[in-house]
Design a protein around this motif. Structure first.
Motif, PDB file in Angstrom:
ATOM      1  N   ASP A 175       0.825  -1.211   0.000  1.00 62.57           N
ATOM      2  CA  ASP A 175       0.000   0.000   0.000  1.00 62.57           C
ATOM      3  C   ASP A 175       0.861   1.263   0.000  1.00 62.57           C
ATOM      4  O   ASP A 175       0.564   2.236  -0.697  1.00 62.57           O
ATOM      5  CB  ASP A 175      -0.942   0.019   1.208  1.00 62.57           C
ATOM      6  CG  ASP A 175      -2.076  -0.983   1.088  1.00 62.57           C
ATOM      7  OD1 ASP A 175      -2.343  -1.477  -0.029  1.00 62.57           O
ATOM      8  OD2 ASP A 175      -2.698  -1.285   2.135  1.00 62.57           O
ATOM      9  N   ARG A 176       1.932   1.248   0.775  1.00 61.64           N
ATOM     10  CA  ARG A 176       2.824   2.415   0.847  1.00 61.64           C
ATOM     11  C   ARG A 176       3.554   2.627  -0.476  1.00 61.64           C
ATOM     12  O   ARG A 176       3.703   3.764  -0.931  1.00 61.64           O
ATOM     13  CB  ARG A 176       3.805   2.259   2.000  1.00 61.64           C
ATOM     14  CG  ARG A 176       3.074   2.318   3.361  1.00 61.64           C
ATOM     15  CD  ARG A 176       3.996   2.135   4.507  1.00 61.64           C
ATOM     16  NE  ARG A 176       4.748   3.393   4.675  1.00 61.64           N
ATOM     17  CZ  ARG A 176       5.724   3.555   5.545  1.00 61.64           C
ATOM     18  NH1 ARG A 176       6.085   2.571   6.323  1.00 61.64           N
ATOM     19  NH2 ARG A 176       6.344   4.710   5.636  1.00 61.64           N
ATOM     20  N   MET A 177       4.004   1.541  -1.094  1.00 61.92           N
ATOM     21  CA  MET A 177       4.678   1.658  -2.386  1.00 61.92           C
ATOM     22  C   MET A 177       3.698   2.142  -3.461  1.00 61.92           C
ATOM     23  O   MET A 177       4.045   2.982  -4.290  1.00 61.92           O
ATOM     24  CB  MET A 177       5.309   0.324  -2.794  1.00 61.92           C
ATOM     25  CG  MET A 177       6.463  -0.111  -1.927  1.00 61.92           C
ATOM     26  SD  MET A 177       7.850   1.047  -1.891  1.00 61.92           S
ATOM     27  CE  MET A 177       8.417   0.953  -3.578  1.00 61.92           C
ATOM     28  N   PHE A 178       2.469   1.623  -3.429  1.00 65.24           N
ATOM     29  CA  PHE A 178       1.451   2.054  -4.382  1.00 65.24           C
ATOM     30  C   PHE A 178       1.234   3.561  -4.253  1.00 65.24           C
ATOM     31  O   PHE A 178       1.194   4.284  -5.252  1.00 65.24           O
ATOM     32  CB  PHE A 178       0.140   1.293  -4.144  1.00 65.24           C
ATOM     33  CG  PHE A 178      -0.871   1.490  -5.238  1.00 65.24           C
ATOM     34  CD1 PHE A 178      -0.934   0.591  -6.296  1.00 65.24           C
ATOM     35  CD2 PHE A 178      -1.750   2.553  -5.212  1.00 65.24           C
ATOM     36  CE1 PHE A 178      -1.863   0.762  -7.322  1.00 65.24           C
ATOM     37  CE2 PHE A 178      -2.678   2.740  -6.224  1.00 65.24           C
ATOM     38  CZ  PHE A 178      -2.738   1.851  -7.284  1.00 65.24           C
ATOM     39  N   ALA A 179       1.106   4.046  -3.015  1.00 67.82           N
ATOM     40  CA  ALA A 179       0.895   5.475  -2.773  1.00 67.82           C
ATOM     41  C   ALA A 179       2.102   6.300  -3.232  1.00 67.82           C
ATOM     42  O   ALA A 179       1.941   7.395  -3.796  1.00 67.82           O
ATOM     43  CB  ALA A 179       0.603   5.724  -1.290  1.00 67.82           C
TER      44      ALA A 179
END
Length: 141
Positions: free
Chosen positions: A81-85
């Motif tokens: 999720d953090r990488m996607f963001a």
């Protein structure tokens, strides 16, 4: 003529490398390609070559889309999720750079991706081998 031949060679070389690359190497190549496209976009802005700038930024955004689609939420949902963001934020920066013709947002993308690429490059071979074996033995294939 020379430029066209060089482009064809690079494309063939890339296709050959991708055909035998493991998943780790493919992501590594995507990071390399992303940084290369960003550098090309910066040069195009400096030269006022806006058509080439648009092409390079579009290709960089395409690489970010590919990186997003490669994220595995099953392994580490929070990290994914953090990488996607982060990739979404970089796309916003690149759109801003494209419209404003400012290289600062491109530099910010480079500064954000470099430590990630460097960490990716430092993954030990035994960890890569173990991960690749899990991927190859996955029932999802």
């Amino acid at each position: 003529m020379y430029g066209r031949n060089l482009k064809a060679y690079k494309k063939t070389n890339l296709e050959a490398e991708l055909s035998v690359a493991d998943p780790h190497r493919i992501i590594q190549m995507m990071y390399e390609g992303f940084i290369e496209r960003l550098s090309q976009a910066k040069g195009a802005i400096v030269r006022h070559d806006y058509e080439y700038k648009a092409d390079r930024i579009n290709k960089a955004i395409g690489i970010l889309n590919g990186l997003q689609s490669s994220l595995d939420k099953k392994q580490n949902p929070e990290l994914a999720d953090r990488m996607f963001a982060l990739y979404e934020y970089m796309k916003e920066l690149l759109n801003k750079a494209s419209v404003s013709l400012d290289i600062a947002p491109i530099d910010e993308c480079i500064n954000l991706i470099l430590p990630i690429k460097q960490a990716w490059d430092q993954i030990p071979q035994d960890v890569k081998d173990e991960t690749n074996a899990k991927i190859l033995n996955s029932p999802d294939l």
